[in-house]
Scaffold this active site. Structure first.
Site, PDB file in Angstrom:
ATOM      1  N   LYS A   1      52.417 -31.384 -54.493  1.00  0.00           N
ATOM      2  CA  LYS A   1      51.261 -31.675 -53.657  1.00  0.00           C
ATOM      3  C   LYS A   1      50.176 -30.641 -53.953  1.00  0.00           C
ATOM      4  O   LYS A   1      50.477 -29.439 -54.090  1.00  0.00           O
ATOM      5  CB  LYS A   1      51.672 -31.633 -52.182  1.00  0.00           C
ATOM      6  CG  LYS A   1      50.609 -32.109 -51.205  1.00  0.00           C
ATOM      7  CD  LYS A   1      51.157 -32.134 -49.783  1.00  0.00           C
ATOM      8  CE  LYS A   1      50.149 -32.660 -48.771  1.00  0.00           C
ATOM      9  NZ  LYS A   1      50.692 -32.706 -47.388  1.00  0.00           N
TER      10      LYS A   1
ATOM     11  N   SER B   1      50.174 -36.958 -45.109  1.00  0.00           N
ATOM     12  CA  SER B   1      49.215 -36.619 -46.143  1.00  0.00           C
ATOM     13  C   SER B   1      49.842 -36.430 -47.521  1.00  0.00           C
ATOM     14  O   SER B   1      49.123 -36.317 -48.513  1.00  0.00           O
ATOM     15  CB  SER B   1      48.487 -35.326 -45.768  1.00  0.00           C
ATOM     16  OG  SER B   1      49.408 -34.241 -45.678  1.00  0.00           O
TER      17      SER B   1
ATOM     18  N   SER C   1      53.869 -35.364 -42.362  1.00  0.00           N
ATOM     19  CA  SER C   1      53.259 -35.652 -43.664  1.00  0.00           C
ATOM     20  C   SER C   1      54.237 -35.725 -44.826  1.00  0.00           C
ATOM     21  O   SER C   1      53.840 -36.093 -45.944  1.00  0.00           O
ATOM     22  CB  SER C   1      52.178 -34.618 -43.984  1.00  0.00           C
ATOM     23  OG  SER C   1      51.076 -34.796 -43.137  1.00  0.00           O
TER      24      SER C   1
END
Length: 486
Positions: free
Chosen positions: A78, A153, A177
């Site tokens: 990420k 996310s 997330s």
């Protein structure tokens, strides 16, 4: 079977047996990225040249017969995990060209194991969002159905693993997330206990809620990655000195002696019938494995969304104050004064959702309103933690849906932030309480979209969650199902 289709465990066996090299495995993943990422859009940046160098180094280490468990395994990261010499954008224009001078601890640990980093993946800007549609650079698609969200996310992490562009990924979970995109994309997502995994080098969104964890194709892979990234780190003041078990040792058949709680507040109005059916299947699976099923209550659940968005926005407004165009990141070049430069840099550097949360957080922390909002939210947060502590006196873990619905169409909540916030209602309590949670695939909707099952446990009992998730996984037999990407 193509090498990119292997799980981490399967790839590890093939690497150990000499039937596969890390270069072959990495090349297979890079070719897969070239083939499908034009339609999936998981990656912000692919680091092909560096990945092949790492793969060659891994092959040399594998030849010694003394390599670490993740040696030679391709991962995505990420894009809020600091990577030395590689841009870390947080999905934001304001950090578009930011190159960190150091690696996050979890990145350092992967590299020390000899893992291969194939690139950085898409995410909601500064991890604020539930669909990854707030990313400034690209928006990942759900690999199972074009036009549907991958979740957020950590949407790029989930989509890259589900689309078989890599064998595993690291994401972060501030309000669900990791677990929510894992559920929507049909992969396993673990949010560890707060303090179990170092946050050093994680660009902060809400410091008391953020936690790093793995997204993988199966439960064994998740346990393997947790073995590599967990542990005390003196560079993170919130890291906890705690015994670190071998999480793969938890993957045993049977649930005899384990009490599984069903929180009645998680099965109320708004829960999609197909989601309820899948979770019921998970409950029956654990029961058939010998678990005792008990009813429990988390009475302050209805306050979780309000508490979460007050606390997380307050912390975000403080953490993001550093992005002012002075030291690093984007800077407006046309301003005539210092105050204009601050205003224009932040106005054009941040997206709408980030600016919305900065405004909410700044208001909640402002003089005259602090006691009414932030202080009150912190007090209710203590009550939410107390709910879980009471529940765990009568059970060893909780089972529930991850999200009220399967994945929805892109843009469906674009003009309704409150509807988007409510989609997190079943995951944010774990962050407020600091407890671990995992999403494991449980089934599919009639539209062919994945539905996950959430398991939550007491602090530092990830081992119990892995055991339960392993048994759910075995019962559902979803391991061989993968999306068809045209």
């Amino acid at each position: 079977m193509n090498p990119y289709e292997l799980t981490i465990g399967q790839a590890r066996t093939a690497l150990d047996d000499g039937k596969l090299s890390s270069r072959e495995l990495t090349t297979s993943c890079l070719e897969r990225i070239k083939d499908v990422d034009g339609s999936i859009h998981s990656f912000i940046r692919v680091t092909e040249e560096e990945a092949l160098k790492q793969a060659d180094a891994a092959d040399k280490e594998l030849a010694t017969g003394k390599s670490a468990p993740l040696c030679g395994i391709p991962f995505s990261l990420k894009d809020l995990l600091c990577t030395q010499g590689m841009t870390t954008t947080c999905g934001s224009k304001i950090l578009e060209n930011f190159i960190p001078p150091y690696d996050a601890t979890v990145v350092e640990k992967l590299k020390n194991q000899g893992a291969v980093i194939v690139g950085k993946v898409a995410m909601d800007e500064f991890a604020m969002g539930s669909t990854s549609e707030n990313c400034a650079f690209t928006v990942p698609e759900n690999p199972w159905k074009n036009g549907y969200v991958a979740g957020g996310s950590s949407g790029g992490s989930a989509s890259s693993v589900a689309a078989m562009e890599c064998l595993g990924s690291l994401g972060s979970d501030t309000g669900g997330s990791i677990r929510q995109p894992a559920s929507l994309c049909g992969v396993v997502g673990m949010k560890p206990t707060y303090g179990r995994v170092s946050r050093y080098g994680l660009v902060a969104f809400a410091s008391s809620l953020d936690q790093i964890g793995p997204l993988t194709r199966d439960v064994r892979d998740s346990a393997m990655v947790m073995n590599a990234i967990a542990g005390y780190d003196r560079r993170d003041s919130t890291s906890v000195k705690q015994d670190l078990p071998d999480f793969t040792a938890s993957l045993t058949e049977g649930m005899k002696g384990v009490r599984v709680g069903i929180p009645r507040e998680y099965f109320g109005d708004g829960l999609d019938p197909e989601v309820a059916k899948v979770v019921e299947g998970g409950i029956q699976a654990l029961k058939s494995c010998g678990a005792e099923i008990v009813d429990v209550s988390l009475p302050h659940t209805e306050y979780c969304v309000a508490v979460y968005y007050l606390i997380s926005s307050a912390e975000a407004s403080s953490n993001l104050a550093r992005y002012d165009g002075v030291v690093y990141g984007y800077r407006d070049q046309d301003a005539d004064s210092l105050s204009d430069m601050y205003r224009e840099t932040r106005s054009s550097g941040f997206g709408d959702e980030v600016k919305r949360r900065i405004l909410i957080g700044t208001y909640a922390l402002s003089s005259g309103y602090y006691d009414a909002y932030y202080k009150k939210a912190s007090q209710v947060r203590t009550l939410i933690l107390s709910d879980f502590q009471k529940a765990y006196k009568s059970c060893d873990l909780l089972i529930s849906p991850v999200t009220p619905t399967p994945a929805w169409k892109r843009g469906a909540h674009a003009n309704d932030p409150l509807a988007m916030y409510l989609s997190d209602i079943l995951t944010i309590s774990a962050n407020l309480a600091g407890i671990p949670g995992i999403s494991v695939p449980g089934g599919f909707s009639s539209d062919g979209l994945p539905i996950g099952i959430q398991l939550q446990g007491p602090h530092f009992r990830e081992d119990t969650l892995f055991r339960a998730a392993y048994n759910v996984e075995r019962a559902t037999h979803l391991g061989n199902k993968c999306p068809e990407i045209g």
